[in-house]
Design an enzyme around this catalytic site. Structure first.
Site, short mmCIF file in Angstrom:
data_model
loop_
_atom_site.label_atom_id
_atom_site.label_comp_id
_atom_site.label_asym_id
_atom_site.label_seq_id
_atom_site.Cartn_x
_atom_site.Cartn_y
_atom_site.Cartn_z
N TYR A 91 -17.64 46.63 -7.15
CA TYR A 91 -17.58 48.10 -6.99
C TYR A 91 -16.64 48.69 -8.05
CZ TYR A 91 -18.48 52.43 -4.52
OH TYR A 91 -18.90 53.70 -4.19
N GLY A 117 -27.60 66.29 -5.73
CA GLY A 117 -27.66 64.85 -5.95
C GLY A 117 -28.99 64.20 -5.63
N LYS A 124 -13.56 56.60 -5.29
CA LYS A 124 -13.92 57.01 -3.92
C LYS A 124 -12.67 57.18 -3.06
CE LYS A 124 -18.51 57.05 -4.22
NZ LYS A 124 -19.23 58.32 -4.36
N1 LIG Z 1 -26.59 53.88 -2.35
C1 LIG Z 1 -25.53 53.41 -1.72
O1 LIG Z 1 -25.49 52.25 -1.31
C2 LIG Z 1 -24.35 54.32 -1.46
C3 LIG Z 1 -23.42 53.93 -0.47
C4 LIG Z 1 -22.32 54.76 -0.23
C5 LIG Z 1 -22.17 55.93 -0.98
N2 LIG Z 1 -23.10 56.27 -1.92
C6 LIG Z 1 -22.91 57.53 -2.66
O2 LIG Z 1 -23.97 58.40 -2.36
C7 LIG Z 1 -24.08 59.36 -3.41
C8 LIG Z 1 -25.52 59.51 -3.83
O3 LIG Z 1 -25.95 58.33 -4.50
P1 LIG Z 1 -27.35 57.61 -4.21
O4 LIG Z 1 -27.03 56.22 -3.82
O5 LIG Z 1 -28.20 58.45 -3.33
O6 LIG Z 1 -27.99 57.48 -5.67
P2 LIG Z 1 -28.90 58.49 -6.53
O7 LIG Z 1 -28.99 57.85 -7.88
O8 LIG Z 1 -30.16 58.78 -5.85
O9 LIG Z 1 -28.01 59.81 -6.58
C9 LIG Z 1 -26.93 59.98 -7.46
C10 LIG Z 1 -27.05 61.40 -7.95
O10 LIG Z 1 -25.93 61.75 -8.78
C11 LIG Z 1 -26.44 62.67 -9.70
N3 LIG Z 1 -25.55 62.89 -10.83
C12 LIG Z 1 -25.01 61.96 -11.68
N4 LIG Z 1 -24.29 62.59 -12.63
C13 LIG Z 1 -24.38 63.93 -12.38
C14 LIG Z 1 -23.86 65.09 -12.99
N5 LIG Z 1 -23.14 65.04 -14.13
N6 LIG Z 1 -24.13 66.31 -12.44
C15 LIG Z 1 -24.87 66.41 -11.32
N7 LIG Z 1 -25.41 65.34 -10.70
C16 LIG Z 1 -25.16 64.12 -11.22
C17 LIG Z 1 -27.76 62.03 -10.14
O11 LIG Z 1 -28.58 62.99 -10.80
C18 LIG Z 1 -28.32 61.60 -8.81
O12 LIG Z 1 -29.12 62.61 -8.26
C19 LIG Z 1 -23.11 58.90 -4.50
O13 LIG Z 1 -21.89 59.60 -4.36
C20 LIG Z 1 -22.91 57.44 -4.17
O14 LIG Z 1 -21.69 56.93 -4.67
C21 LIG Z 1 -24.19 55.48 -2.18
#
Ligand SMILES: NC(=O)c1ccc[n+]([C@@H]2O[C@H](COP(=O)([O-])OP(=O)(O)OC[C@H]3O[C@@H](n4cnc5c(N)ncnc54)[C@H](O)[C@@H]3O)[C@@H](O)[C@H]2O)c1
Length: 258
Positions: free
Chosen positions: A159, A17, A166
């Site tokens: 959301y 990710g 989630k």
């Molecule tokens: N940013 C926030 O505020 C926050 C808060 C709580 C949870 N999250 C969760 O954290 C996680 C990471 O998100 P982030 O915020 O770092 O954003 P980000 O955009 O940096 O990371 C999201 C990742 O998902 C990957 N992805 C999407 N579709 C894909 C697929 N088909 N196969 C493989 N990888 C795929 C993307 O390439 C990316 O690297 C997610 O699950 C997100 O829901 C984020």
């Protein structure tokens, strides 16, 4: 954080990710590496590779590979690489989420069946598939992490479909923790407070969520990606060996405030 001792020396970790240096997954990669772990990292596609590969090289990751969980065979190929190079795995981080923009930005009531299915498959079921491939490699036990958000259990405006997704992810962590517990494998849903990343920028009015979190947090500050990473690194150590199945908030305490 440079005073962290390398308590995870010899530890093999898969981090999925990373899109860029703002990704929560990158904070996890940095924290595990700082604690001494060796990393396997993945990029979504050739376009993402240009951003992710240099980050992996800077962290001396011996395994770097493509992973689109929607492409049949890519997860299996990744785990073949891990098996061939390491023969085992100690922990993994799933930090992957996706929903089609039209389905994400409308209310849940307007979410299409196809959009719901895609969001659930990429953001939740892929974790179950990953756990199935990883468990046989976690021969001496291990730890699995999936990234969730507070919108799973309380309504957070905008959301939308990601709330139910989630919620399913957190329930999946509980069931996987139950099913894998006797193998010494622990499973955690990690719930970070809002962090400005690419995925977050797809949410409408995300800046309002950031402002509200900063305002409410008992610790008075927003979290950053390394806060999330070090929480996971701690949970991967033996110091946390009796903790499993729960949702661990890394949000400065925001979730306790009405
Ligand atoms: N940013 C926030 O505020 C926050 C808060 C709580 C949870 N999250 C969760 O954290 C996680 C990471 O998100 P982030 O915020 O770092 O954003 P980000 O955009 O940096 O990371 C999201 C990742 O998902 C990957 N992805 C999407 N579709 C894909 C697929 N088909 N196969 C493989 N990888 C795929 C993307 O390439 C990316 O690297 C997610 O699950 C997100 O829901 C984020």
């Amino acid at each position: 954080m440079n005073s962290i001792r390398p308590v995870l020396t010899g530890h093999k970790t898969l981090i999925t990710g990373i899109a860029n240096e703002h990704s929560i997954a990158y904070g996890c990669a940095k924290a595990f590496r700082t604690a001494g772990a060796e990393l396997a990292i993945t990029w979504l596609n050739d376009k993402a590779r240009a951003y992710v590969e240099p980050l992996g090289k800077a962290l001396d990751a011996p395994i770097m590979a493509p992973l689109d969980v929607a492409v049949p065979g890519e997860l299996e190929a990744l785990f073949d690489r891990i098996r061939g190079r390491w023969g085992r795995l100690d922990s993994l981080v799933h930090a992957i989420a996706f929903a089609p923009k039209a389905d994400l930005q409308g209310g849940l009531i307007d979410c299409s069946a196809e959009g719901f299915k895609t969001a659930m498959d990429i953001s939740c079921h892929s974790f179950i598939r990953m756990a199935k491939l990883a468990a046989p490699l976690m021969k001496d036990g291990g730890t699995m992490f999936a990234m969730t958000y507070y919108g799973s259990s309380r309504v957070v405006p905008n959301y939308n479909v990601m709330g139910p997704v989630k919620a399913a992810l957190e329930a999946s962590c509980r069931y996987l923790a139950y099913e894998l517990g006797t193998k010494g494998i622990r499973v955690h849903a990690i719930s970070p407070g809002p962090v400005k990343t690419r995925a977050a920028s797809a949410l409408k009015d995300f800046d309002l969520m950031l402002n509200e979190a900063a305002h409410k947090a008992p610790l008075g500050e927003l979290v950053d990606i390394e806060d999330v990473g070090f929480a996971c690194a701690y949970l991967a150590t033996d110091f946390a060996r009796r903790i499993t199945g729960g949702t661990v908030y890394v949000d400065g305490g925001t979730n306790i405030v009405a």
